[in-house]
Write a protein that holds these residues in place. Structure first.
Motif, short mmCIF file in Angstrom:
data_model
loop_
_atom_site.label_atom_id
_atom_site.label_comp_id
_atom_site.label_asym_id
_atom_site.label_seq_id
_atom_site.Cartn_x
_atom_site.Cartn_y
_atom_site.Cartn_z
N PRO A 80 0.80 -1.23 0.00
CA PRO A 80 0.00 0.00 0.00
C PRO A 80 0.84 1.28 0.00
N ALA A 81 2.07 1.21 0.50
CA ALA A 81 2.99 2.34 0.42
C ALA A 81 4.32 1.77 -0.04
N ARG A 82 5.13 2.58 -0.71
CA ARG A 82 6.35 2.03 -1.30
C ARG A 82 7.22 1.33 -0.24
N GLY A 83 7.52 0.09 -0.51
CA GLY A 83 8.40 -0.67 0.39
C GLY A 83 7.71 -1.20 1.64
N GLU A 84 6.43 -0.90 1.81
CA GLU A 84 5.71 -1.42 3.00
C GLU A 84 4.75 -2.50 2.56
N PHE A 85 5.00 -3.69 3.01
CA PHE A 85 4.15 -4.82 2.60
C PHE A 85 3.15 -5.14 3.69
N ASP A 86 1.93 -5.35 3.28
CA ASP A 86 0.86 -5.63 4.24
C ASP A 86 0.73 -7.15 4.40
N LEU A 87 1.18 -7.62 5.55
CA LEU A 87 1.23 -9.07 5.75
C LEU A 87 -0.15 -9.70 5.75
N SER A 88 -1.15 -8.92 6.20
CA SER A 88 -2.50 -9.50 6.22
C SER A 88 -3.01 -9.71 4.79
N GLN A 89 -2.60 -8.85 3.88
CA GLN A 89 -3.03 -9.04 2.49
C GLN A 89 -2.27 -10.20 1.83
N LEU A 90 -1.01 -10.34 2.19
CA LEU A 90 -0.27 -11.50 1.66
C LEU A 90 -0.92 -12.79 2.17
N ARG A 91 -1.35 -12.75 3.45
CA ARG A 91 -2.05 -13.93 4.00
C ARG A 91 -3.35 -14.18 3.25
N HIS A 92 -4.04 -13.07 2.92
CA HIS A 92 -5.30 -13.23 2.17
C HIS A 92 -5.05 -13.97 0.86
N TYR A 93 -4.04 -13.51 0.10
CA TYR A 93 -3.79 -14.16 -1.19
C TYR A 93 -3.26 -15.58 -1.01
N ARG A 94 -2.57 -15.82 0.12
CA ARG A 94 -2.17 -17.21 0.38
C ARG A 94 -3.42 -18.08 0.58
N ASP A 95 -4.40 -17.52 1.29
CA ASP A 95 -5.66 -18.27 1.48
C ASP A 95 -6.36 -18.49 0.13
N VAL A 96 -6.36 -17.46 -0.70
CA VAL A 96 -7.00 -17.56 -2.02
C VAL A 96 -6.35 -18.69 -2.83
N LEU A 97 -5.02 -18.67 -2.88
CA LEU A 97 -4.31 -19.66 -3.70
C LEU A 97 -4.40 -21.06 -3.08
#
Ligand code: IFM
Length: 410
Positions: A80-97
């Protein structure tokens, strides 16, 4: 005669995050929507609320005989901001995949499908120097965290359409018109971004093939006996298939490094040379006459799919139809379109094209960019009030074909 497809053929649908998820408020398309960019006044939130309903949606696709799915990961959620990764969103896509895997659907993941985070577009987006370097950390992070769940990467979706619609035609953000310099800068950056992503993805996930979902929308002369129309079509077609590789040279996108060729095919257009349209490259585009039109006004001729596939044969790589579909509020045209198009895909295989999968555009009727919900490409309808899914007869037809791995007798 049974028209069987090769063993292991992939049968799926293609989607893009912003078109189905809902709630993407941190990207350029949301900003564009707030500025009145959507002709119908529709909102991309909640779209099909797929962000919350993905598990049920995938179960339905599985029940409908599909064994693969093409989707995109929304960059503006993950970074959402340069260089800042949102771990909850990465978890979301892990759940999706993970859900896709549990449903037995192979995942083809697109890493840029038209939307970019606001921090990126505010620094000039893909037209700015350094844009590839700004995108690549997202690519690497997604590959590191999620690569084990991915069967194919598509680095980019339709780079040419993206650049032309945003910088020449103005129907996409940043809604520039006639900006040829901007268009070429964007295309040059997308090429660099793809090349580096190709290398990085190979290092991080060597087992996952990498390609591009590349649009094939041929341009033909309006009047084949008029020399200037022929020239305009030749130049236009070259420009609609190529990106700059430096020193004024162009490279066809299909010649970029890739392990497979993804082709998005919908239609063709005619071009007529005219001095009246300098901003549009001195051409006037029109629809080939005498053919049925989709709700989008695109000429429908399934034969063109076979020709688009045959063009790829000399490149000797595996081919996937990464998008193909028809905008139609009525379902009957979609049913005939599906049978006819898949028949042409089958013919291309008989003619030696190494076609390995078909991703129909699209699963659920969704947010068709500047046209909002007015264009219905889905095999499954969505009641926008209740979010209820309505399986259309075309979805059942596709299911029968996918389960049989063959087309019904003619
Ligand atoms: O909806 C789009 C998709 O995002 C990219 N390819 C064409 C589709 C239909 O217009």
């Amino acid at each position: 005669m049974t028209r069987a497809f090769p063993e292991g053929f992939l049968w799926g649908c293609a989607t893009a995050a912003h078109q189905v998820e809902g709630g993407n408020h941190n990207n350029d398309w949301w900003e564009f929507e707030q500025r009145g960019g959507i002709r119908t006044g529709d909102s991309s939130d909640p779209a099909c609320n797929h962000y919350h309903r993905f598990a049920a949606d995938f179960r339905l696709l599985r029940q409908l005989g599909q064994n693969a799915h093409r989707l995109s990961i929304e960059w503006s959620r993950v970074e959402p901001a340069r260089g800042e990764f949102d771990l909850s969103q990465l978890r979301h896509y892990r759940d999706v995949l993970t859900e896709l895997r549990e449903q037995g659907l192979s995942a083809m993941v697109t890493l840029h499908h038209f939307t970019s985070p606001l921090w990126f577009t505010r620094r000039g987006g893909w037209a700015a120097a350094g844009s590839p370097a700004a995108w690549l950390p997202f690519v690497r992070r997604v590959a590191e965290e999620l690569g084990h769940l991915v069967s194919f990467w598509c680095t980019l979706n339709e780079p040419l359409i993206y650049a032309y619609m945003g910088w020449l035609d103005g129907e996409f953000p940043p809604s520039r018109r006639g900006d040829w310099r901007g268009t070429f800068r964007v295309l040059a950056n997308l090429r660099r971004a793809h090349e580096q992503a190709y290398r990085d993805l190979h290092k991080i996930t060597p087992q996952v093939p990498v390609g591009i979902a590349n649009h094939r929308w041929p341009l033909l002369p309006h009047n084949p006996t008029r020399r200037l129309d022929r020239l305009a079509a030749r130049v236009g077609d070259r420009l609609m298939t190529s990106w700059p590789v430096g020193r004024g040279r162009l490279q066809r996108v299909v010649e970029a490094p890739s392990d497979f060729l993804g082709v998005n095919h919908y239609s063709r257009e005619l071009v007529r040379f005219t001095l009246r349209r300098p901003g549009q490259g001195f051409v006037e585009r029109s629809v080939p006459p005498g053919l049925p039109l989709s709700d989008f006004g695109w000429a429908v001729q399934p034969d063109w799919l076979r020709e688009a596939l045959l063009e790829l044969k000399p490149l000797g790589k595996p081919v996937y139809i990464t998008e193909n579909g028809i905008a139609s509020a009525r379902d009957e045209p979609r049913q005939s379109f599906l049978c006819a198009s898949l028949g042409k895909a089958w013919e291309a295989i008989q003619a030696g094209v190494d076609l390995r999968g078909y991703f129909h555009w699209t699963s659920v009727d969704n947010f068709e960019w500047a046209r909002g919900y007015s264009m219905r490409f889905g095999l499954i309808g969505v009641d926008l009030e209740t979010q209820e899914r309505q399986v259309k007869p075309s979805a059942e037809l596709y299911a029968r074909i996918a389960r049989a791995n063959a087309l019904p007798d003619e």
